[in-house]
Write a protein that holds these residues in place. Structure first.
Motif, PDB file in Angstrom:
ATOM      1  N   MET A 110       0.831  -1.208   0.000  1.00 33.69           N
ATOM      2  CA  MET A 110       0.000   0.000   0.000  1.00 33.69           C
ATOM      3  C   MET A 110       0.862   1.253   0.000  1.00 33.69           C
ATOM      4  SD  MET A 110      -2.956  -1.200   2.705  1.00 33.69           S
ATOM      5  CE  MET A 110      -3.796   0.381   2.734  1.00 33.69           C
ATOM      6  N   PHE A 111       1.947   1.233   0.762  1.00 31.59           N
ATOM      7  CA  PHE A 111       2.852   2.384   0.756  1.00 31.59           C
ATOM      8  C   PHE A 111       3.533   2.534  -0.600  1.00 31.59           C
ATOM      9  CE2 PHE A 111       2.395   2.547   5.340  1.00 31.59           C
ATOM     10  CZ  PHE A 111       2.615   3.879   5.630  1.00 31.59           C
ATOM     11  N   HIS A 112       3.864   1.429  -1.238  1.00 37.71           N
ATOM     12  CA  HIS A 112       4.442   1.508  -2.586  1.00 37.71           C
ATOM     13  C   HIS A 112       3.435   2.108  -3.559  1.00 37.71           C
ATOM     14  CE1 HIS A 112       7.603  -1.859  -1.691  1.00 37.71           C
ATOM     15  NE2 HIS A 112       7.910  -0.697  -1.152  1.00 37.71           N
ATOM     16  N   ASP A 113       2.164   1.704  -3.428  1.00 36.09           N
ATOM     17  CA  ASP A 113       1.125   2.265  -4.296  1.00 36.09           C
ATOM     18  C   ASP A 113       0.953   3.763  -4.046  1.00 36.09           C
ATOM     19  OD1 ASP A 113       0.661  -0.189  -5.427  1.00 36.09           O
ATOM     20  OD2 ASP A 113      -1.110  -0.652  -4.198  1.00 36.09           O
ATOM     21  N   MET A 114       1.044   4.176  -2.785  1.00 35.28           N
ATOM     22  CA  MET A 114       0.940   5.602  -2.488  1.00 35.28           C
ATOM     23  C   MET A 114       2.102   6.355  -3.127  1.00 35.28           C
ATOM     24  SD  MET A 114       0.925   7.574   1.176  1.00 35.28           S
ATOM     25  CE  MET A 114       1.339   9.319   1.233  1.00 35.28           C
ATOM     26  N   HIS A 115       3.291   5.807  -3.032  1.00 28.31           N
ATOM     27  CA  HIS A 115       4.467   6.470  -3.595  1.00 28.31           C
ATOM     28  C   HIS A 115       4.345   6.633  -5.105  1.00 28.31           C
ATOM     29  CE1 HIS A 115       8.716   7.101  -4.712  1.00 28.31           C
ATOM     30  NE2 HIS A 115       8.807   7.674  -3.529  1.00 28.31           N
ATOM     31  N   SER A 116       3.728   5.657  -5.746  1.00 21.85           N
ATOM     32  CA  SER A 116       3.578   5.717  -7.207  1.00 21.85           C
ATOM     33  C   SER A 116       2.315   6.445  -7.640  1.00 21.85           C
ATOM     34  CB  SER A 116       3.577   4.299  -7.791  1.00 21.85           C
ATOM     35  OG  SER A 116       2.473   3.551  -7.300  1.00 21.85           O
ATOM     36  N   GLY A 117       1.505   6.879  -6.653  1.00 26.03           N
ATOM     37  CA  GLY A 117       0.294   7.619  -6.971  1.00 26.03           C
ATOM     38  C   GLY A 117      -0.899   6.749  -7.307  1.00 26.03           C
ATOM     39  N   ASP A 118      -0.848   5.467  -6.946  1.00 28.07           N
ATOM     40  CA  ASP A 118      -1.913   4.536  -7.311  1.00 28.07           C
ATOM     41  C   ASP A 118      -2.810   4.141  -6.142  1.00 28.07           C
ATOM     42  OD1 ASP A 118      -0.998   4.415  -9.966  1.00 28.07           O
ATOM     43  OD2 ASP A 118       0.480   2.874  -9.449  1.00 28.07           O
ATOM     44  N   LEU A 119      -2.594   4.730  -4.970  1.00 25.33           N
ATOM     45  CA  LEU A 119      -3.389   4.343  -3.804  1.00 25.33           C
ATOM     46  C   LEU A 119      -4.566   5.295  -3.618  1.00 25.33           C
ATOM     47  CD1 LEU A 119      -3.639   2.512  -1.258  1.00 25.33           C
ATOM     48  CD2 LEU A 119      -2.391   4.303  -0.018  1.00 25.33           C
ATOM     49  N   TYR A 144     -17.828  22.164  23.424  1.00 20.69           N
ATOM     50  CA  TYR A 144     -17.270  20.825  23.230  1.00 20.69           C
ATOM     51  C   TYR A 144     -16.169  20.866  22.186  1.00 20.69           C
ATOM     52  CZ  TYR A 144     -21.021  18.801  25.995  1.00 20.69           C
ATOM     53  OH  TYR A 144     -21.867  18.473  27.028  1.00 20.69           O
ATOM     54  N   ARG A 145     -15.120  20.115  22.433  1.00 20.88           N
ATOM     55  CA  ARG A 145     -13.996  20.048  21.502  1.00 20.88           C
ATOM     56  C   ARG A 145     -14.168  18.817  20.614  1.00 20.88           C
ATOM     57  NH1 ARG A 145     -10.446  20.524  24.872  1.00 20.88           N
ATOM     58  NH2 ARG A 145      -9.811  22.678  24.465  1.00 20.88           N
ATOM     59  N   PRO A 146     -14.196  19.009  19.278  1.00 19.85           N
ATOM     60  CA  PRO A 146     -14.359  17.853  18.387  1.00 19.85           C
ATOM     61  C   PRO A 146     -13.036  17.117  18.186  1.00 19.85           C
ATOM     62  CG  PRO A 146     -14.251  19.878  17.088  1.00 19.85           C
ATOM     63  CD  PRO A 146     -14.183  20.289  18.539  1.00 19.85           C
ATOM     64  N   ILE A 147     -12.993  15.848  18.560  1.00 16.64           N
ATOM     65  CA  ILE A 147     -11.823  15.004  18.348  1.00 16.64           C
ATOM     66  C   ILE A 147     -12.177  13.957  17.307  1.00 16.64           C
ATOM     67  CG2 ILE A 147     -10.148  13.444  19.408  1.00 16.64           C
ATOM     68  CD1 ILE A 147      -9.947  16.308  20.404  1.00 16.64           C
ATOM     69  N   CYS A 148     -11.396  13.891  16.257  1.00 12.65           N
ATOM     70  CA  CYS A 148     -11.704  12.991  15.154  1.00 12.65           C
ATOM     71  C   CYS A 148     -10.989  11.654  15.364  1.00 12.65           C
ATOM     72  CB  CYS A 148     -11.280  13.619  13.823  1.00 12.65           C
ATOM     73  SG  CYS A 148     -11.944  12.744  12.390  1.00 12.65           S
ATOM     74  N   LEU A 149     -11.767  10.588  15.501  1.00 15.62           N
ATOM     75  CA  LEU A 149     -11.225   9.235  15.657  1.00 15.62           C
ATOM     76  C   LEU A 149     -11.108   8.608  14.276  1.00 15.62           C
ATOM     77  CD1 LEU A 149     -13.398   8.137  18.719  1.00 15.62           C
ATOM     78  CD2 LEU A 149     -11.171   9.270  18.704  1.00 15.62           C
ATOM     79  N   LEU A 150      -9.884   8.533  13.796  1.00 20.76           N
ATOM     80  CA  LEU A 150      -9.618   8.081  12.439  1.00 20.76           C
ATOM     81  C   LEU A 150      -9.288   6.597  12.406  1.00 20.76           C
ATOM     82  CD1 LEU A 150      -7.363  11.100  11.495  1.00 20.76           C
ATOM     83  CD2 LEU A 150      -9.565  10.612  10.422  1.00 20.76           C
ATOM     84  N   ASN A 151      -9.474   5.979  11.241  1.00 20.10           N
ATOM     85  CA  ASN A 151      -9.023   4.610  11.052  1.00 20.10           C
ATOM     86  C   ASN A 151      -7.522   4.523  11.296  1.00 20.10           C
ATOM     87  OD1 ASN A 151     -11.510   3.458  10.338  1.00 20.10           O
ATOM     88  ND2 ASN A 151     -11.259   4.016   8.187  1.00 20.10           N
ATOM     89  N   VAL A 152      -7.094   3.515  12.055  1.00 22.53           N
ATOM     90  CA  VAL A 152      -5.661   3.342  12.304  1.00 22.53           C
ATOM     91  C   VAL A 152      -4.922   3.085  11.002  1.00 22.53           C
ATOM     92  CG1 VAL A 152      -3.944   1.889  13.445  1.00 22.53           C
ATOM     93  CG2 VAL A 152      -6.008   2.588  14.673  1.00 22.53           C
ATOM     94  N   SER A 153      -5.566   2.410  10.070  1.00 22.02           N
ATOM     95  CA  SER A 153      -4.925   2.153   8.773  1.00 22.02           C
ATOM     96  C   SER A 153      -4.534   3.457   8.087  1.00 22.02           C
ATOM     97  CB  SER A 153      -5.865   1.342   7.872  1.00 22.02           C
ATOM     98  OG  SER A 153      -7.118   2.011   7.723  1.00 22.02           O
ATOM     99  N   PHE A 154      -5.351   4.494   8.249  1.00 23.38           N
ATOM    100  CA  PHE A 154      -5.030   5.813   7.696  1.00 23.38           C
ATOM    101  C   PHE A 154      -3.971   6.515   8.541  1.00 23.38           C
ATOM    102  CE2 PHE A 154      -5.827  10.417   7.609  1.00 23.38           C
ATOM    103  CZ  PHE A 154      -5.658  10.675   6.262  1.00 23.38           C
ATOM    104  N   LYS A 155      -4.080   6.390   9.867  1.00 21.92           N
ATOM    105  CA  LYS A 155      -3.141   7.074  10.757  1.00 21.92           C
ATOM    106  C   LYS A 155      -1.719   6.549  10.598  1.00 21.92           C
ATOM    107  CE  LYS A 155      -4.504   7.986  14.982  1.00 21.92           C
ATOM    108  NZ  LYS A 155      -5.106   7.824  16.330  1.00 21.92           N
ATOM    109  N   ILE A 156      -1.566   5.314  10.164  1.00 19.56           N
ATOM    110  CA  ILE A 156      -0.218   4.792   9.928  1.00 19.56           C
ATOM    111  C   ILE A 156       0.470   5.607   8.833  1.00 19.56           C
ATOM    112  CG2 ILE A 156       1.094   2.805   9.084  1.00 19.56           C
ATOM    113  CD1 ILE A 156      -0.996   1.016  10.460  1.00 19.56           C
ATOM    114  N   PHE A 157      -0.279   5.975   7.812  1.00 20.16           N
ATOM    115  CA  PHE A 157       0.293   6.782   6.731  1.00 20.16           C
ATOM    116  C   PHE A 157       0.680   8.166   7.233  1.00 20.16           C
ATOM    117  CE2 PHE A 157      -1.819   3.508   4.307  1.00 20.16           C
ATOM    118  CZ  PHE A 157      -0.998   3.325   3.207  1.00 20.16           C
ATOM    119  N   THR A 158      -0.205   8.798   8.003  1.00 18.79           N
ATOM    120  CA  THR A 158       0.123  10.146   8.489  1.00 18.79           C
ATOM    121  C   THR A 158       1.217  10.098   9.552  1.00 18.79           C
ATOM    122  OG1 THR A 158      -1.678  10.106  10.134  1.00 18.79           O
ATOM    123  CG2 THR A 158      -2.184  11.002   7.968  1.00 18.79           C
TER     124      THR A 158
END
Length: 425
Positions: A110-119, A144-158
């Motif tokens: 998936m990281f390779h696909d992101m690097h090549s622009g295909d993800l 209230y403070r909005p906290i965004c709970l993101l998919n861990v699969s996405f957070k690994i990229f960030t």
């Protein structure tokens, strides 16, 4: 804005005729859909001058956009904290850590696909916004403070992207910004402010300190301004495109009492909960320092205590906690007000002038009403509170520390009972 209050029939309802879980969910969803909607159009823009902006070097750009390695992906996964609230897909970081050897091949591809622009990163870019109370008796949605709970699969990229940009950001952002910067300490700004106040008072120097109150800072950032800022700092097009894919194209929904509302796409803002957001926000808000430094170079504004700091200190920042220092001069104060208004327009960040505070020293005390009218704010009393710490030109009394004790007690109450949350987990 209607108030929110607890009721016996439903965990939350609204004063003003809005009752019931479904109506509450629709109301909160609409509020945040409007908040994260398209930014207002205006005719303000930042010019493309770069000669006074620190630049990313060619080797740094090559490092930022190099192929991703198994080592940095693994380090990102195992450096993420345990026992965090789950994103929409329900997979915690512990899953990725425990089964790393099993799934690492898929992740690397998936990281390779992101690097090549295909993800298609947008397919992972989902989050659920949970609301945490900012005050003990929170009864308005703005409290209230909005906290965004993101998919861990996405957070690994960030997380991987954050690890890379943190290694090159040190020389790009002004040293007056002390949050989330390597080698910087949260107390550095507190010490500088303390010493500046004492110097102004002890030597009866003239000057003005303006403590800015920003409104919903992360939520207001204009994406186009962030991307332009990255270009002006010399980031490569490939890296900028990756940042664009991280901040845009995703979808969020609101969690109201364990019920998830409909998903909608955001059009502005950085999400609290995204590991990349703090450093990106620093890059955005640092442009205010740039604008002030340009005005100083053109003799339009002057800082204070120039005998201690070359050209005088003009700004301190810890994320959005901003303190401005202005030499006593009404014309220059008007120039500073113009800079702030222009920064609002180009960045999307909004300043609550009526909630901001002003402190006058020396001859400036004779013009307090002029400064209050110019900035549209109130004259405040000592101690100044910066990052929660009271600062005074005299010795602090026991009463000056009461608010800190109360804040600790508030954190304890919220952390134990969570009775004021919209059941975020």
């Amino acid at each position: 804005m209607e108030n929110i209050e607890r009721s016996t029939s439903s965990p939350w309802n609204m004063r003003g005729g809005i009752e019931g879980q479904q109506n509450l969910k629709e109301y909160i969803t609409k509020f945040y859909k409007d908040l994260f909607g398209p930014p207002e159009d205006n005719h303000f823009s930042l010019n493309n001058r770069r000669d006074d902006i620190p630049q990313v070097s060619q080797p740094e750009n090559e490092f930022l956009t190099a192929p991703f390695t198994e080592k940095e992906i693994r380090e990102a996964i195992f450096s993420m904290e345990h026992n965090k609230a789950l994103g929409p897909d329900g997979f915690p970081i512990e899953f990725y850590q425990h089964f790393c050897e099993v799934i690492k091949g898929d992740l690397i591809n998936m990281f390779h696909d992101m690097h090549s622009g295909d993800l298609p990163l947008f397919s992972l870019n989902f989050g659920v916004i949970s609301l945490l109370p900012k005050t003990r008796e929170a009864n308005k949605i703005q409290q209230y403070r909005p906290i965004c709970l993101l998919n861990v699969s996405f957070k690994i990229f960030t997380k991987v992207a954050t690890g890379r940009i943190n290694l090159v950001a040190d020389h790009l952002i002004s040293p007056t910004q002390t949050t989330f910067m390597r080698g910087q300490n949260i107390l550095e700004g507190v010490v500088v402010l303390h010493e500046t106040i004492h110097e102004l008072h002890r030597k009866n120097l003239s000057g003005v300190i303006f403590k800015i109150d920003f409104e919903k800072t992360y939520d207001k950032v204009k994406w186009n301004f962030l991307l332009q800022t990255l270009r002006l700092r010399g980031f490569s097009p490939k890296w900028i495109e990756w940042i664009k894919s991280f901040i845009s194209g995703g979808s969020v929904a609101i969690n109201a009492n364990e019920e998830i509302g409909p998903y909608f796409q955001t059009k502005k803002g950085l999400r609290q909960g995204d590991l990349l957001s703090p450093i990106l926000f620093n890059i955005v808000v640092d442009m205010l320092t740039l604008l002030i430094n340009r005005a100083k170079a053109n003799d339009q504004v002057h800082g204070v205590v120039p005998h201690l700091i070359d050209s005088g200190i003009s700004i301190l920042q810890y994320a959005d906690d901003t303190i401005l220092f202005i030499d006593h001069n009404l014309e220059q104060a008007q120039n500073m007000k113009n800079i702030l208004c222009a920064f609002e327009q180009i960045s999307g960040l909004k300043i609550n002038f009526h909630k901001s505070e002003i402190f006058c020293f020396g001859e400036a005390k004779n013009y307090e009403n002029h400064y209050m009218e110019l900035f549209g704010c109130n004259l405040s009393n000592f101690p100044i509170r910066y990052l929660g710490i009271p600062i005074h030109y005299r010795k602090l009394s026991n009463n000056d520390w009461v608010r800190i004790q109360e804040r600790f007690e508030h954190v304890s109450v919220v952390g134990k009972g969570k009775t004021f949350q919209l059941e975020a987990n």
